[in-house]
Scaffold this motif. Structure first.
Motif, short mmCIF file in Angstrom:
data_model
loop_
_atom_site.label_atom_id
_atom_site.label_comp_id
_atom_site.label_asym_id
_atom_site.label_seq_id
_atom_site.Cartn_x
_atom_site.Cartn_y
_atom_site.Cartn_z
N LEU A 191 0.98 -1.04 -0.06
CA LEU A 191 0.18 0.12 0.00
C LEU A 191 0.83 1.27 -0.09
CD1 LEU A 191 -2.74 1.16 0.22
CD2 LEU A 191 -2.30 1.12 2.87
N VAL A 192 1.87 1.19 0.88
CA VAL A 192 2.87 2.44 0.90
C VAL A 192 3.51 2.55 -0.57
CG1 VAL A 192 5.04 3.24 2.02
CG2 VAL A 192 3.24 2.43 3.15
N ALA A 193 3.91 1.46 -1.07
CA ALA A 193 4.86 1.51 -2.49
C ALA A 193 3.81 2.07 -3.29
CB ALA A 193 5.29 0.15 -2.73
N ARG A 194 2.41 1.84 -3.46
CA ARG A 194 1.60 2.23 -4.63
C ARG A 194 1.26 3.74 -4.16
NH1 ARG A 194 -1.06 -2.68 -3.52
NH2 ARG A 194 -2.88 -1.66 -2.63
N LYS A 195 0.93 4.08 -3.11
CA LYS A 195 0.82 5.52 -2.74
C LYS A 195 1.99 6.33 -3.22
CE LYS A 195 -2.52 4.89 1.13
NZ LYS A 195 -2.62 5.48 2.35
N ASN A 303 3.91 9.52 4.90
CA ASN A 303 3.86 9.69 6.46
C ASN A 303 3.13 9.04 7.13
OD1 ASN A 303 5.61 11.48 8.46
ND2 ASN A 303 3.58 11.66 9.19
N HIS A 304 3.33 7.99 7.83
CA HIS A 304 2.64 7.00 8.56
C HIS A 304 2.84 7.38 10.01
CE1 HIS A 304 0.94 2.77 9.02
NE2 HIS A 304 1.58 2.83 10.23
N GLN A 305 1.77 7.77 10.60
CA GLN A 305 2.11 8.15 12.24
C GLN A 305 0.86 7.95 13.14
OE1 GLN A 305 3.51 12.24 11.82
NE2 GLN A 305 3.19 12.58 14.10
N ILE A 306 1.16 7.52 14.41
CA ILE A 306 0.10 7.55 15.36
C ILE A 306 -0.18 9.15 15.74
CG2 ILE A 306 -0.29 6.81 17.79
CD1 ILE A 306 1.55 4.53 17.17
N ALA A 307 -1.53 9.04 16.21
CA ALA A 307 -2.05 10.56 16.25
C ALA A 307 -2.59 10.13 17.60
CB ALA A 307 -3.00 11.15 15.19
N GLN A 410 -2.09 7.54 7.57
CA GLN A 410 -1.08 7.74 6.35
C GLN A 410 -1.60 8.86 5.61
OE1 GLN A 410 -0.98 4.20 3.94
NE2 GLN A 410 0.17 3.07 5.53
N VAL A 411 -0.39 9.98 5.65
CA VAL A 411 -0.55 11.12 4.71
C VAL A 411 0.26 11.18 3.77
CG1 VAL A 411 -0.55 13.76 5.17
CG2 VAL A 411 -1.20 12.22 7.32
N LEU A 412 -0.40 11.22 2.78
CA LEU A 412 0.37 11.31 1.39
C LEU A 412 0.53 12.65 0.98
CD1 LEU A 412 1.81 9.88 -1.00
CD2 LEU A 412 -0.63 10.14 -2.12
N ALA A 413 1.81 13.28 0.77
CA ALA A 413 2.18 14.67 0.71
C ALA A 413 3.09 14.51 -0.77
CB ALA A 413 2.59 15.48 1.69
N VAL A 414 3.08 15.83 -1.33
CA VAL A 414 3.76 15.92 -2.54
C VAL A 414 4.59 17.36 -2.48
CG1 VAL A 414 3.80 16.31 -5.06
CG2 VAL A 414 2.06 14.74 -3.97
N ARG A 415 5.86 17.31 -2.88
CA ARG A 415 6.37 18.63 -3.12
C ARG A 415 6.24 19.03 -4.68
NH1 ARG A 415 13.13 19.99 -3.00
NH2 ARG A 415 12.70 22.10 -3.93
N THR A 416 5.15 19.58 -4.43
CA THR A 416 4.50 20.15 -5.67
C THR A 416 5.21 21.19 -6.38
OG1 THR A 416 2.33 19.50 -5.00
CG2 THR A 416 2.28 21.15 -6.88
#
Length: 432
Positions: A191-195, A303-307, A410-416
């Motif tokens: 899942l991480v790899a695909r994201k 970024n996979h993180q406990i909240a 899981q937060v997916l972010a981009v350096r746009t």
């Protein structure tokens, strides 16, 4: 007359201001509390001294780790009942001196002192990390904290984590959550790899690479070159051997390195799985800024993180006493909104947020089962106290995820880039 249990029950209820939800059996054989409720076994007077000098979570944790308090039968129901008294209340732990200043506590304090049999505080168990909370999240303090948690021994982690050696939330099929832990961990890595959109020839930085599972998966299944970094010498040695056994030394490099010291960007993608909890609130913007700088324009961060849940008054947040002393020294949890805001302040465009809270509860219950099945060997490899730390920590955490006291995202972010071309598909979640 054997009466320690009813006396202790009455004292605790006076201190807590509420009926005790569990049954107590004490060292003299007496019992008290709701019939049929989970039973807390108080094995000696030293347990009372732990509670007297550190009322609340830390005192109970010290008694548990020392073996002075145990639970009869299934641990989960007992922890579930105790949660409202320990983890879900505003905890203002008092010493005996402080309690005696409050008239409402004087009689209870005298009662505890009578049961304790000795006025002096017992020494904390040797498994407790004893250090001042100052100078947090320097490179030196982070190395020390990581070593406390991860350098317990790779053989111990093999018992708990199983063959996958992935120490983060697995991704289970639904419904129902069937299948093996190893398959669920494989599915999380995929899942991480695909994201991240990993493609052959790309470069991946795996921050907090653990025992190398994500790095190996990305190189083997997606053909990328990977740099994995960790502060744990034991993890790095184990990961390097796994990489060599897989024949991937030409594509995977494992370093003992702080993320602040990585200078060989740009990378096409960065994975940070279960690492950001160690960063700390004071350093989080720096962490996000460093990762933003290490990505190429258009590169992605997962970024996979406990909240934790947000507080009405965020200044009231205190690090969990048991976790800080025995599990993750200097670790901090932040609300999801805070994490997203800081990633955006660092320059990221946040494109997707997925909560997988229930998945972590399922994962933790499997880890607890693994530990209990291999209990004798786990104790031989570490200590009885260390095994009890992990049993309590993982079981309590499973309940916390189930009750929505904490979550994982899981937060997916981009350096746009300035052009605005994110290179993401128009329809989100094509990875599912």
């Amino acid at each position: 007359m054997a009466d320690a249990a009813p006396r202790l029950k009455g004292i605790l209820e006076q201190l807590l201001g509420t009926p005790l939800p569990v049954r107590i059996r004490t060292w003299d054989g007496s019992q008290a509390g709701p019939p049929g409720a989970p039973t807390l076994v108080v094995r000696n007077r030293r347990a009372v001294r732990h509670l007297m000098w550190k009322p609340g979570e830390l005192g109970l944790a010290r008694a548990w780790v020392a073996g002075d308090v145990t639970v009869e039968g299934d641990l989960y129901p007992a922890l579930d009942r105790l949660a409202g008294l320990i983890w879900e209340r505003d905890e203002d732990a008092r010493t005996l001196t402080q309690a005696l200043r409050d008239p409402a506590f004087r009689s209870a304090a005298r009662g505890l002192l009578g049961l304790a049999g000795h006025p002096l505080p017992p020494a904390p168990p040797p498994e407790e990390a004893r250090r001042p909370r100052r100078g947090l999240h320097t490179k030196h303090s982070d190395r020390r904290a990581i070593s406390h948690h991860y350098d317990v021994g790779n053989d111990f982690y093999e018992i708990v984590l199983g063959p996958s050696m992935v120490y983060s939330c697995a991704y289970w099929p639904a419904p129902p959550p069937e299948g093996t832990l190893e398959q669920a961990q494989h599915d999380k890595l995929e899942l991480v790899a695909r994201k991240l959109g990993l493609e052959p020839g790309g470069r991946l930085l795996d921050v907090g690479c653990g025992w190398g599972s994500m790095a190996i998966h990305a190189a083997r299944e997606h053909g990328v070159s990977v740099v994995g970094i960790t502060l744990s010498q034991e993890q790095a040695a184990y990961a390097r051997k796994r990489v060599a056994d897989e024949g991937l030394t030409d594509r995977v490099e494992i370093r003992v390195q702080d993320y602040r010291d990585v200078t060989d960007g740009p990378y096409d993608a960065i994975s940070s799985i279960g690492m950001a909890e160690h960063v700390g609130s004071e350093r989080y913007l720096e962490y996000a800024t460093v990762l933003h700088r290490l990505l190429r324009p258009g590169g992605r961060l997962l970024n996979h993180q406990i909240a934790r849940r947000p507080h009405r008054d965020e200044t009231s947040y205190r690090v969990d006493a048991f976790i800080d002393a025995y599990v993750f020294p200097d670790g901090e949890l932040a609300p999801l909104g805070t994490t997203v805001s800081l990633l955006e302040r660092a320059g990221f465009e946040v494109r997707d947020v997925e909560s997988i809270r229930e998945h972590y509860a399922l994962t933790l219950r499997r880890w607890v089962a693994n530990l209990e099945a291999g209990w004798a060997r786990a104790v031989a490899l570490t200590s009885p106290g260390r095994a009890r730390v992990w049993q309590l920590y993982m079981a309590a955490s499973a309940l916390a995820f189930e009750r929505n006291r904490i979550g994982v995202n899981q937060v997916l972010a981009v350096r746009t880039p300035e052009s605005g071309a994110s290179a993401l598909p128009l329809r989100a979640r094509t990875w599912n």
